[in-house]
Scaffold this active site. Structure first.
Site, PDB file in Angstrom:
ATOM      1  N   LYS A  72       0.748  -1.164   0.265  1.00 56.86           N
ATOM      2  CA  LYS A  72       0.375   0.114  -0.441  1.00 56.86           C
ATOM      3  C   LYS A  72       0.705   1.894  -0.365  1.00 56.86           C
ATOM      4  CE  LYS A  72      -3.319  -2.317   0.867  1.00 56.86           C
ATOM      5  NZ  LYS A  72      -4.872  -2.697  -0.136  1.00 56.86           N
TER       6      LYS A  72
HETATM    7  C1  LIG Z   1      -0.983  -7.675   2.451  1.00 56.72           C
HETATM    8  C2  LIG Z   1      -2.121  -7.787   1.028  1.00 56.72           C
HETATM    9  N1  LIG Z   1      -1.948  -8.678   0.181  1.00 56.72           N
HETATM   10  C3  LIG Z   1      -2.688  -8.182  -0.542  1.00 56.72           C
HETATM   11  C4  LIG Z   1      -4.535  -7.223  -0.367  1.00 56.72           C
HETATM   12  C5  LIG Z   1      -4.764  -7.812  -1.457  1.00 56.72           C
HETATM   13  O1  LIG Z   1      -5.016  -6.339  -2.208  1.00 56.72           O
HETATM   14  P1  LIG Z   1      -6.141  -6.086  -2.912  1.00 56.72           P
HETATM   15  O2  LIG Z   1      -7.941  -5.442  -2.280  1.00 56.72           O
HETATM   16  O3  LIG Z   1      -5.729  -4.668  -3.828  1.00 56.72           O
HETATM   17  O4  LIG Z   1      -6.548  -6.901  -3.877  1.00 56.72           O
HETATM   18  C6  LIG Z   1      -3.620  -6.323   0.475  1.00 56.72           C
HETATM   19  C7  LIG Z   1      -5.310  -5.610   0.484  1.00 56.72           C
HETATM   20  O5  LIG Z   1      -6.537  -6.138   0.399  1.00 56.72           O
HETATM   21  C8  LIG Z   1      -3.137  -6.470   1.337  1.00 56.72           C
HETATM   22  O6  LIG Z   1      -3.333  -5.929   2.336  1.00 56.72           O
HETATM   23  N1  LIG Z   2      -5.755  -5.278   2.082  1.00 55.63           N
HETATM   24  C1  LIG Z   2      -6.430  -3.982   2.865  1.00 55.63           C
HETATM   25  C2  LIG Z   2      -8.326  -3.457   2.254  1.00 55.63           C
HETATM   26  C3  LIG Z   2      -8.336  -2.489   1.945  1.00 55.63           C
HETATM   27  O1  LIG Z   2      -8.611  -2.519   0.404  1.00 55.63           O
HETATM   28  P1  LIG Z   2      -8.011  -1.342  -0.605  1.00 55.63           P
HETATM   29  O2  LIG Z   2      -6.584  -1.742  -1.300  1.00 55.63           O
HETATM   30  O3  LIG Z   2      -9.480  -0.308  -0.863  1.00 55.63           O
HETATM   31  O4  LIG Z   2      -7.778   0.653   0.469  1.00 55.63           O
HETATM   32  C4  LIG Z   2      -6.204  -3.322   3.475  1.00 55.63           C
HETATM   33  O5  LIG Z   2      -5.454  -4.113   4.008  1.00 55.63           O
HETATM   34  O6  LIG Z   2      -6.502  -2.583   4.531  1.00 55.63           O
END
Ligand SMILES: Cc1ncc(COP(=O)(O)O)c(C=O)c1O
Ligand SMILES: N[C@@H](CCOP(=O)(O)O)C(=O)O
Length: 464
Positions: A112
């Site tokens: 993120k």
């Molecule tokens: C460590 C981790 N892996 C994978 C994901 C999945 O990513 P996305 O929500 O973009 O599919 C998230 C959050 O959603 C995450 O925090």
């Molecule tokens: N896995 C995310 C959940 C939110 O997903 P986002 O990519 O739409 O912000 C988290 O760890 O908070």
């Protein structure tokens, strides 16, 4: 560049306005009206660029002059300059032609950071220029929250409210959010799950009267286009470092809200040769079920050892459906309404188009733990549980032994001690900048899973 809503009824926006929003006013998500496309020669010419320079080339058309080039270039250099590895997104090899793209070298140790450390700077720039103050509401299953707070903590013009499911994020994740002091930072622990938090954030975009018409509401979740945009870059970066664009790559992506993998899909549309995109889910496998059996049906949320992916409704799937249904907002409007309440079967021919590139696989906790153990025994490399799901899915669904297989390493294992310990392994030490995390004072408020109570809290904190 113009941004249009997937539901076809909201006004189109420019970059600055799309940055300062979340859901479109018709409930849809913003996407670029057209995507920049690059030839293999153009992509090849980016080989060897440092991460921030590659990011500048890829992101410039999306930002479309909203920020002067020199300032944007500096912003990118500053954003990625604080990452813990000079390569920013290094590749670790775990087998023949098999790699983990380490996206956890940023300040909060999860992918993120790539988007949210930049988003904080973009917001700061635009809000300062406009002389405007905004409210951010975000939902987190652990990682978005800490990256958003870290990214926005120095922004003068932001009040940030992060909703996390009470007792359902890891201790390291919670402390990364709740130990950052600041009068404009508010952590709300909701008696519910991630989807409850996400629903409250989305509902708040639908009716912003609790902000009395005096403040704009901005998203830090991947419903905000700027999040997706920044995540496109590392697909190009990884590929260029492994012989792309002259070799096709495969990516396995641990998936929850479908944001990260959607960025990979866009990289492919922009011209990057990607032969396979793997949707790797935990037991919350709605995306695997729709990809493999063509049934989109919500099941109750399961709490797993990969808590950041404990998500039922994947917001960004709508962005893919928009493309699959020929970008017809009216059709999408109707489809999204049905997906919300019923078990739905998608048009087979349209789903087949998605299956040209997407595969999917679901991994339960036992197999997640087994994969952490196996990879550690084979290589000495410690996976976090989310990345382990990606590696397992990659190994089960790989289409070509020749294309490099790159699993996105979405988080550092130090954040998920329970999974690492269940694999019989030792959780590593926290990195230097977090060594005192477990002793820092925490600040958060527990609230019931009630929209009105949450909005009242926000109103009170913002207006006194
Ligand atoms: C460590 C981790 N892996 C994978 C994901 C999945 O990513 P996305 O929500 O973009 O599919 C998230 C959050 O959603 C995450 O925090
Ligand atoms: N896995 C995310 C959940 C939110 O997903 P986002 O990519 O739409 O912000 C988290 O760890 O908070």
């Amino acid at each position: 560049m113009k941004y249009i809503s997937t539901r076809g009824e909201a006004p189109s926006l420019n970059f600055e306005d799309v940055l300062l929003t979340g859901l479109a006013s018709d409930g849809g998500l913003y996407v670029p009206e057209t995507l920049p496309e690059y030839s293999l020669d153009e992509i090849r010419s980016w080989r060897g660029l440092p991460y921030h320079e590659l990011a500048f080339r890829i992101l410039k058309p999306f930002v479309d002059g909203a920020i002067p080039d020199d300032e944007f270039a500096t912003m990118l250099k500053d954003t990625y300059g604080v990452f813990g590895h000079k390569a920013v997104a290094p590749l670790a090899q775990i087998d023949h032609n098999e790699f983990v793209l380490e996206l956890f070298q940023g300040p909060t140790l999860a992918f993120k950071d790539f988007a949210l450390q930049l988003l904080g700077r973009l917001l700061d720039h635009v809000l300062e220029k406009r002389g405007e103050r905004v409210v951010i509401m975000g939902a987190t299953s652990g990682d978005t929250g800490s990256a958003a707070i870290e990214g926005c903590k120095r922004c003068k013009n932001i009040d940030i409210f992060i909703l996390h499911p009470h007792n359902r994020v890891s201790e390291v994740q919670r402390r990364q959010m709740t130990t950052i002091a600041g009068d404009n930072i508010h952590n709300l622990a909701i008696d519910g799950n991630f989807d409850d938090c996400q629903s409250m954030v989305k509902a708040s975009f639908g009716d912003q009267s609790f902000l009395r018409g005096e403040r704009r509401l901005v998203a830090v979740n991947s419903i905000n286009w700027a999040r997706i945009m920044a995540q496109i870059v590392y697909y190009f970066y990884a590929s260029l470092n492994l012989g792309g664009p002259d070799r096709e790559m495969a990516f396995s992506v641990p998936t929850g809200n479908f944001g990260d993998i959607f960025a990979g899909y866009l990289a492919r549309k922009m011209g990057l040769p990607i032969g396979q995109l793997i949707v790797a889910t935990n037991q919350n496998d709605i995306l695997h079920r729709v990809m493999s059996n063509n049934v989109y049906e919500k099941h109750p949320l399961a709490h797993t050892l990969s808590p950041s992916m404990d998500i039922v409704v994947s917001s960004n799937f709508e962005r893919l459906l928009f493309d699959l249904y020929d970008r017809d907002g009216a059709v999408l409007n109707d489809l999204m309404r049905r997906l919300n309440t019923d078990a739905v079967t998608l048009d087979e021919a349209r789903l087949a188009k998605a299956r040209d590139v997407f595969d999917s696989y679901a991994v339960n906790d036992d197999v997640t733990v087994e994969t952490i153990r196996t990879v550690f025994d084979e290589t000495g490399y410690l996976l976090d549980p989310h990345t382990a799901i990606g590696v397992k899915a990659a190994r089960e669904t790989r289409r070509s032994a020749i294309n490099p297989m790159i699993t996105l390493g979405t988080a550092h294992p130090v954040k998920f001690a329970p999974a690492v310990e269940r694999a019989g392994l030792k959780t590593p030490e926290l990195p230097h900048h977090l060594t005192d995390l477990m002793e820092r004072e925490e600040r958060y408020t527990v609230l019931p899973n009630e929209l009105q109570r949450v909005q009242a809290y926000v109103t009170d904190a913002v207006f006194g």
